[in-house]
Design a protein around this motif. Structure first.
Motif, PDB file in Angstrom:
ATOM      1  N   ILE A  29      -6.687   1.072  -4.761  1.00 27.62           N
ATOM      2  CA  ILE A  29      -5.636   0.857  -3.690  1.00 27.62           C
ATOM      3  C   ILE A  29      -4.718   2.234  -3.660  1.00 27.62           C
ATOM      4  O   ILE A  29      -4.232   2.719  -2.805  1.00 27.62           O
ATOM      5  CB  ILE A  29      -4.765  -0.633  -3.951  1.00 27.62           C
ATOM      6  CG1 ILE A  29      -5.530  -1.518  -3.734  1.00 27.62           C
ATOM      7  CG2 ILE A  29      -3.511  -0.519  -3.346  1.00 27.62           C
ATOM      8  CD1 ILE A  29      -4.768  -2.985  -4.208  1.00 27.62           C
ATOM      9  N   ASP A  30      -4.164   2.439  -5.006  1.00 26.89           N
ATOM     10  CA  ASP A  30      -3.271   3.523  -5.120  1.00 26.89           C
ATOM     11  C   ASP A  30      -3.984   5.029  -4.752  1.00 26.89           C
ATOM     12  O   ASP A  30      -3.181   5.858  -4.353  1.00 26.89           O
ATOM     13  CB  ASP A  30      -2.763   3.584  -6.581  1.00 26.89           C
ATOM     14  CG  ASP A  30      -1.577   4.640  -6.691  1.00 26.89           C
ATOM     15  OD1 ASP A  30      -0.542   4.535  -5.972  1.00 26.89           O
ATOM     16  OD2 ASP A  30      -1.310   5.395  -7.815  1.00 26.89           O
ATOM     17  N   SER A  31      -5.247   5.115  -5.030  1.00 26.18           N
ATOM     18  CA  SER A  31      -5.825   6.242  -4.628  1.00 26.18           C
ATOM     19  C   SER A  31      -5.747   6.746  -3.256  1.00 26.18           C
ATOM     20  O   SER A  31      -6.058   7.737  -2.643  1.00 26.18           O
ATOM     21  CB  SER A  31      -7.385   6.208  -5.025  1.00 26.18           C
ATOM     22  OG  SER A  31      -7.496   6.155  -6.495  1.00 26.18           O
ATOM     23  N   THR A  32      -5.818   5.426  -2.284  1.00 21.85           N
ATOM     24  CA  THR A  32      -5.662   5.399  -0.858  1.00 21.85           C
ATOM     25  C   THR A  32      -4.487   6.297  -0.415  1.00 21.85           C
ATOM     26  O   THR A  32      -4.569   7.446   0.354  1.00 21.85           O
ATOM     27  CB  THR A  32      -5.547   4.200  -0.022  1.00 21.85           C
ATOM     28  OG1 THR A  32      -6.893   3.449  -0.656  1.00 21.85           O
ATOM     29  CG2 THR A  32      -5.925   4.405   1.477  1.00 21.85           C
ATOM     30  N   PHE A  33      -3.317   6.064  -0.647  1.00 20.83           N
ATOM     31  CA  PHE A  33      -2.076   6.957  -0.387  1.00 20.83           C
ATOM     32  C   PHE A  33      -1.250   7.368  -1.479  1.00 20.83           C
ATOM     33  O   PHE A  33      -0.392   7.952  -1.093  1.00 20.83           O
ATOM     34  CB  PHE A  33      -1.199   5.873   0.733  1.00 20.83           C
ATOM     35  CG  PHE A  33      -1.951   5.515   2.048  1.00 20.83           C
ATOM     36  CD1 PHE A  33      -2.355   6.308   2.956  1.00 20.83           C
ATOM     37  CD2 PHE A  33      -2.554   3.778   1.951  1.00 20.83           C
ATOM     38  CE1 PHE A  33      -3.124   6.015   4.038  1.00 20.83           C
ATOM     39  CE2 PHE A  33      -3.297   3.759   3.134  1.00 20.83           C
ATOM     40  CZ  PHE A  33      -3.546   4.635   4.318  1.00 20.83           C
ATOM     41  N   ARG A 177       5.146   8.388  -2.734  1.00 22.56           N
ATOM     42  CA  ARG A 177       4.185   9.473  -1.824  1.00 22.56           C
ATOM     43  C   ARG A 177       3.705   8.626  -0.779  1.00 22.56           C
ATOM     44  O   ARG A 177       3.435   9.283   0.433  1.00 22.56           O
ATOM     45  CB  ARG A 177       3.078   9.599  -2.764  1.00 22.56           C
ATOM     46  CG  ARG A 177       2.197  10.548  -2.375  1.00 22.56           C
ATOM     47  CD  ARG A 177       1.070  11.080  -3.163  1.00 22.56           C
ATOM     48  NE  ARG A 177       0.090  12.117  -2.508  1.00 22.56           N
ATOM     49  CZ  ARG A 177      -1.001  12.542  -3.168  1.00 22.56           C
ATOM     50  NH1 ARG A 177      -0.864  12.360  -4.535  1.00 22.56           N
ATOM     51  NH2 ARG A 177      -1.777  13.413  -2.620  1.00 22.56           N
ATOM     52  N   ALA A 178       3.317   7.209  -0.636  1.00 25.72           N
ATOM     53  CA  ALA A 178       2.758   6.644   0.512  1.00 25.72           C
ATOM     54  C   ALA A 178       3.736   6.654   1.751  1.00 25.72           C
ATOM     55  O   ALA A 178       3.204   6.514   2.781  1.00 25.72           O
ATOM     56  CB  ALA A 178       2.282   5.296   0.223  1.00 25.72           C
ATOM     57  N   LYS A 184      -0.202   4.653   8.878  1.00 23.60           N
ATOM     58  CA  LYS A 184      -1.377   4.635   8.482  1.00 23.60           C
ATOM     59  C   LYS A 184      -1.548   3.702   7.123  1.00 23.60           C
ATOM     60  O   LYS A 184      -2.879   3.296   6.678  1.00 23.60           O
ATOM     61  CB  LYS A 184      -1.966   6.088   7.743  1.00 23.60           C
ATOM     62  CG  LYS A 184      -2.092   7.090   9.311  1.00 23.60           C
ATOM     63  CD  LYS A 184      -2.374   8.431   8.666  1.00 23.60           C
ATOM     64  CE  LYS A 184      -2.602   9.519   9.662  1.00 23.60           C
ATOM     65  NZ  LYS A 184      -3.125  10.790   9.278  1.00 23.60           N
ATOM     66  N   THR A 185      -0.450   3.419   6.383  1.00 19.17           N
ATOM     67  CA  THR A 185      -0.654   2.494   5.353  1.00 19.17           C
ATOM     68  C   THR A 185      -0.566   1.108   5.710  1.00 19.17           C
ATOM     69  O   THR A 185      -1.068   0.150   5.001  1.00 19.17           O
ATOM     70  CB  THR A 185       0.623   2.611   4.521  1.00 19.17           C
ATOM     71  OG1 THR A 185       1.910   2.379   5.277  1.00 19.17           O
ATOM     72  CG2 THR A 185       0.871   4.098   4.086  1.00 19.17           C
ATOM     73  N   ASP A 190      -0.238  -3.212  -1.003  1.00 24.35           N
ATOM     74  CA  ASP A 190       0.572  -2.186  -1.956  1.00 24.35           C
ATOM     75  C   ASP A 190       0.013  -2.539  -3.315  1.00 24.35           C
ATOM     76  O   ASP A 190       0.284  -3.597  -3.861  1.00 24.35           O
ATOM     77  CB  ASP A 190       2.049  -2.395  -1.696  1.00 24.35           C
ATOM     78  CG  ASP A 190       2.991  -1.518  -2.885  1.00 24.35           C
ATOM     79  OD1 ASP A 190       2.960  -0.253  -2.553  1.00 24.35           O
ATOM     80  OD2 ASP A 190       3.519  -2.283  -3.841  1.00 24.35           O
ATOM     81  N   ALA A 191      -0.015  -1.675  -4.233  1.00 20.91           N
ATOM     82  CA  ALA A 191      -0.492  -1.562  -5.233  1.00 20.91           C
ATOM     83  C   ALA A 191       0.260  -2.184  -6.472  1.00 20.91           C
ATOM     84  O   ALA A 191       0.032  -3.185  -7.078  1.00 20.91           O
ATOM     85  CB  ALA A 191      -1.119   0.079  -6.196  1.00 20.91           C
TER      86      ALA A 191
END
Length: 213
Positions: A29-33, A177-178, A184-185, A190-191
C-alpha cells in the motif's frame, strides 16, 4: 471483570504480531504513493513493543509500564510513525492511576480515550484525511459507546477500525508524501489506517475468551 498484566500482555503482543503479519500488505500500500517503508517501520515498532511486553508481569505498575513502553516506541526510526505511535501508547498511561496493577473494562476504555486525546494534541489529522486516524478514531469512539465484557468492547473497536480502514480508500491524502498525488490517492486504503486495523484485530484475537466473561 479484573484485567491483569498477563491479559494485557497477551492482548498487546497479539496486536503487534497482527501488524507484523500484515507487513507485506502495508508495504504494498505504502509503495503506491508513499516511501514503501511503512510495513518495515511497523514491524520495528511491533518488535520493540513485544520485547518490552514480554517483561510485563502481574505485579507491575501498569501506569509506569505504558509510559515507558511509549517512550521506547518514540525512539524507533521510520519517519512520523515512531512519534505518533509512541504518543499513542504513552497516552494510555493517563487512563491508569499510578501504582495500579490491575484494571477493569472501564479503565481499558479510558486508556484508549486518553491515548487518542494525546494523539490529537500533536496532529491535526482527523477522519477523512487518509491517515491512521481514519481507523483509530472510529475504534476508540466505538469502545466508549460499547457496554459489556472486554471481549464485546474490543470486538466493537475491531469492527470500527476495519470499517475505518476500508473507508480511507474514498479519501484524498492530506499528509505525508502521498498528499502530492491528491485525487490519485482515491481508491487506495491508507497504510496507517490499515496498520491500526491490524492492531485492533490482534488486540481482540489475543483475548482469553473464558477470562473475558
Amino acid at each position: 471483570m479484573i484485567i491483569d498484566g498477563l491479559t494485557i500482555k497477551k492482548m498487546f503482543v497479539s496486536g503487534c504480531e497482527s501488524m507484523i503479519n500484515g507487513k507485506e500488505e502495508l508495504t504494498n500500500i505504502d509503495s503506491t504513493f508513499g516511501d514503501g517503508d511503512h510495513g518495515v517501520t511497523m514491524e520495528k515498532i511491533s518488535k520493540v513493543m513485544i520485547k518490552k511486553l514480554n517483561n510485563l508481569e502481574n505485579n507491575m505498575d501498569l501506569h509506569d509500564f505504558f509510559d515507558d513502553l511509549g517512550s521506547d516506541v518514540m525512539g524507533v526510526n521510520g519517519g512520523s510513525a515512531g512519534p505518533l505511535w509512541g504518543t499513542f501508547i504513552s497516552g494510555m498511561a493517563l487512563g491508569i492511576n499510578e501504582g495500579v496493577k490491575e484494571v477493569k473494562v472501564e479503565d481499558v476504555k479510558k486508556m484508549f480515550k486518553y491515548a487518542l486525546e494525546e494523539l490529537c494534541d500533536i496532529t491535526t489529522a482527523r477522519i477523512g484525511d487518509k491517515t491512521m486516524m481514519d481507523s483509530l478514531i472510529p475504534a476508540v469512539n466505538s469502545m466508549q459507546k460499547a457496554n459489556g465484557t472486554l471481549e464485546e468492547v474490543m470486538k466493537a473497536a475491531m469492527d470500527a477500525a476495519q470499517e475505518g480502514a476500508k473507508a480511507s480508500e474514498n479519501f484524498i491524502s492530506k499528509f505525508g508524501r502521498a498528499k502530492s498525488y491528491k485525487e490519485k490517492t482515491i481508491g487506495t486504503q491508507d497504510a496507517g489506517a490499515v496498520s491500526m486495523k491490524y492492531f485492533f484485530k490482534g488486540l481482540y484475537e489475543g483475548l482469553d475468551r473464558e477470562s473475558c466473561k
